[in-house]
Motif scaffolding. Structure first.
Motif, PDB file in Angstrom:
ATOM      1  N   PRO A   1       0.831  -1.210   0.000  1.00  0.00           N
ATOM      2  CA  PRO A   1       0.000   0.000   0.000  1.00  0.00           C
ATOM      3  C   PRO A   1       0.862   1.255   0.000  1.00  0.00           C
ATOM      4  CG  PRO A   1      -0.002  -1.048   2.161  1.00  0.00           C
ATOM      5  CD  PRO A   1       0.671  -1.999   1.226  1.00  0.00           C
ATOM      6  N   LYS A   2       0.342   2.286  -0.625  1.00  0.00           N
ATOM      7  CA  LYS A   2       1.041   3.562  -0.686  1.00  0.00           C
ATOM      8  C   LYS A   2       0.485   4.514   0.377  1.00  0.00           C
ATOM      9  CE  LYS A   2       3.525   2.842  -4.497  1.00  0.00           C
ATOM     10  NZ  LYS A   2       4.999   3.011  -4.591  1.00  0.00           N
ATOM     11  N   GLN A   3       1.246   5.549   0.674  1.00  0.00           N
ATOM     12  CA  GLN A   3       0.763   6.561   1.603  1.00  0.00           C
ATOM     13  C   GLN A   3      -0.276   7.433   0.911  1.00  0.00           C
ATOM     14  OE1 GLN A   3       3.815   8.845   3.546  1.00  0.00           O
ATOM     15  NE2 GLN A   3       2.422  10.473   4.149  1.00  0.00           N
ATOM     16  N   ILE A   4      -1.397   7.652   1.568  1.00  0.00           N
ATOM     17  CA  ILE A   4      -2.475   8.465   1.027  1.00  0.00           C
ATOM     18  C   ILE A   4      -2.429   9.844   1.669  1.00  0.00           C
ATOM     19  CG2 ILE A   4      -4.955   8.684   0.689  1.00  0.00           C
ATOM     20  CD1 ILE A   4      -3.866   6.286  -0.740  1.00  0.00           C
ATOM     21  N   CYS A   5      -2.338  10.878   0.853  1.00  0.00           N
ATOM     22  CA  CYS A   5      -2.329  12.249   1.359  1.00  0.00           C
ATOM     23  C   CYS A   5      -3.314  13.078   0.551  1.00  0.00           C
ATOM     24  CB  CYS A   5      -0.929  12.857   1.281  1.00  0.00           C
ATOM     25  SG  CYS A   5      -0.812  14.508   2.019  1.00  0.00           S
ATOM     26  N   THR A   6      -4.130  13.873   1.228  1.00  0.00           N
ATOM     27  CA  THR A   6      -5.158  14.664   0.546  1.00  0.00           C
ATOM     28  C   THR A   6      -4.788  16.134   0.409  1.00  0.00           C
ATOM     29  OG1 THR A   6      -6.288  15.042   2.659  1.00  0.00           O
ATOM     30  CG2 THR A   6      -6.993  13.131   1.375  1.00  0.00           C
ATOM     31  N   SER A   7      -3.579  16.502   0.798  1.00  0.00           N
ATOM     32  CA  SER A   7      -3.232  17.927   0.820  1.00  0.00           C
ATOM     33  C   SER A   7      -2.056  18.286  -0.083  1.00  0.00           C
ATOM     34  CB  SER A   7      -2.926  18.370   2.258  1.00  0.00           C
ATOM     35  OG  SER A   7      -1.842  17.629   2.791  1.00  0.00           O
ATOM     36  N   LEU A   8      -1.643  17.383  -0.963  1.00  0.00           N
ATOM     37  CA  LEU A   8      -0.504  17.658  -1.835  1.00  0.00           C
ATOM     38  C   LEU A   8      -0.980  18.235  -3.158  1.00  0.00           C
ATOM     39  CD1 LEU A   8       1.633  14.427  -1.298  1.00  0.00           C
ATOM     40  CD2 LEU A   8       1.821  16.612  -0.109  1.00  0.00           C
ATOM     41  N   ASN A   9      -0.306  19.284  -3.632  1.00  0.00           N
ATOM     42  CA  ASN A   9      -0.688  19.925  -4.886  1.00  0.00           C
ATOM     43  C   ASN A   9       0.442  20.008  -5.896  1.00  0.00           C
ATOM     44  OD1 ASN A   9      -3.461  20.504  -4.519  1.00  0.00           O
ATOM     45  ND2 ASN A   9      -2.930  22.202  -3.164  1.00  0.00           N
TER      46      ASN A   9
END
Length: 328
Positions: free
Chosen positions: A24-32
């Protein structure tokens, strides 16, 4: 018996099965930024084949895309910026890396309109001028009228000066959230100020159009939430190709398709299914029904659905079908 391994449905299932065996990969919702998403431990959906189609010298020279908040507009814009830096190695392992593309560096002018001050008209104009002047400093050019309070004039000078400083090389212009100042005024229930700001922006964007007609611009990409109206700003940017209207094949350049979810988030979908005590097919169906999906062209065809990436990332980060707001 004829094999259907090559069909899109079978391919998606095979990709999903392969992805499920990957860590599994790291999930981040704040990267642009493209660079952040390309870190080895980060989950990343490869949109570079579509980027290649957009930036090809034989393609349209300018695009406009409007999508809901947190739909991947900024990350795609940053991916385009990275391509025009000529940095092929940044794309190693992605679709565009092995394509026959001209890897050439171009000067880039980039604005995020959400940074502007919308307290009143004067402060807005001043902040817009400041945005242009700062970009001029980044390119080490001296504007012909650096102290001008006319943002349109400054923008036109900036494009021309950068073009000639870079030995008459076409300028790439990227504008993110073109309508952010207007929407902020509407959120504050100040429609009158919003109208005045809209008129200023219409004039400002006209500089982009006129500079393009003079041959100063190599490529333009403008994002926003709202569609371009036929009057004011819309008339200033009417020579941009709306992805939804003229390039349906690019409609999924922002957002995640069903196949992309299956092929990229296999381990996460497996874990989500396990916790939900369901088969993966059922779990995926629950996700589709919960978050619907946008369909800009293939009406009635589920293969054409594009899902909000923020919601999908939140699902696999929290492992819950929550009411994830794109405004969070």
């Amino acid at each position: 018996m004829e094999s259907d391994v090559g069909t899109p449905i079978k391919k998606a299932k095979l990709d999903s099965a392969m992805a499920a065996t990957s860590p599994p990969k790291q999930i981040c919702t704040s990267l642009n930024t493209f660079e952040d998403h390309r870190q080895p431990h980060m989950a990343y959906v490869d949109k570079t084949a579509l980027v290649a189609e957009m930036v090809s010298p034989s393609a349209e020279k300018g695009y406009f895309v409007n999508r809901p908040p947190k739909f991947g507009k900024t990350i795609l814009l940053d991916t385009i910026a990275t391509y025009f830096k000529g940095d092929r190695e940044a794309f190693r392992g992605l679709a565009i890396y092995d394509m026959q593309m001209p890897w050439e560096e171009f000067p880039i002018i980039r604005f995020s309109m959400s940074e502007l001050n919308v307290c009143d008209v004067d402060q807005f104009e001043a902040s817009l001028c400041s945005l242009v002047v700062e970009e001029a400093k980044r390119h080490d050019v001296c504007l012909m009228s650096p102290n001008s309070s006319d943002s349109t004039l400054l923008f036109a000078f900036l494009i021309e000066d950068v073009y000639y400083k870079k030995h008459e090389k076409g300028v790439v212009i990227l504008i993110d959230e073109y309508d952010s100042p207007i929407l902020e005024c509407l959120n504050k229930e100040n429609a009158e100020l919003g109208k005045e700001i809209e008129e200023i922006l219409a004039s400002f964007y006209e500089a982009l159009t006129s500079s393009s007609s003079k041959g100063y611009v190599r490529f333009r990409y403008v994002t926003g939430i709202t569609r371009l109206a036929k009057d004011t700003i819309g008339s200033s940017l009417n020579n941009l190709s709306s992805i939804d209207e003229t390039s349906p094949q690019l409609a999924s350049s922002c957002g995640f398709t069903r196949d992309e979810i299956l092929s990229t988030f296999g381990p996460e979908l497996s874990e989500f299914s396990r916790k939900a005590k369901k088969f993966e097919v059922e779990a995926m169906k629950d996700i589709e029904e919960k978050y619907n999906g946008y369909n800009w062209h293939l009406f009635g065809d589920k293969a054409g659905l594009v899902f909000n990436p923020y919601a999908i990332l939140c699902v696999f980060k929290c492992m819950v079908l929550g009411a994830y707001s794109s405004e969070e």
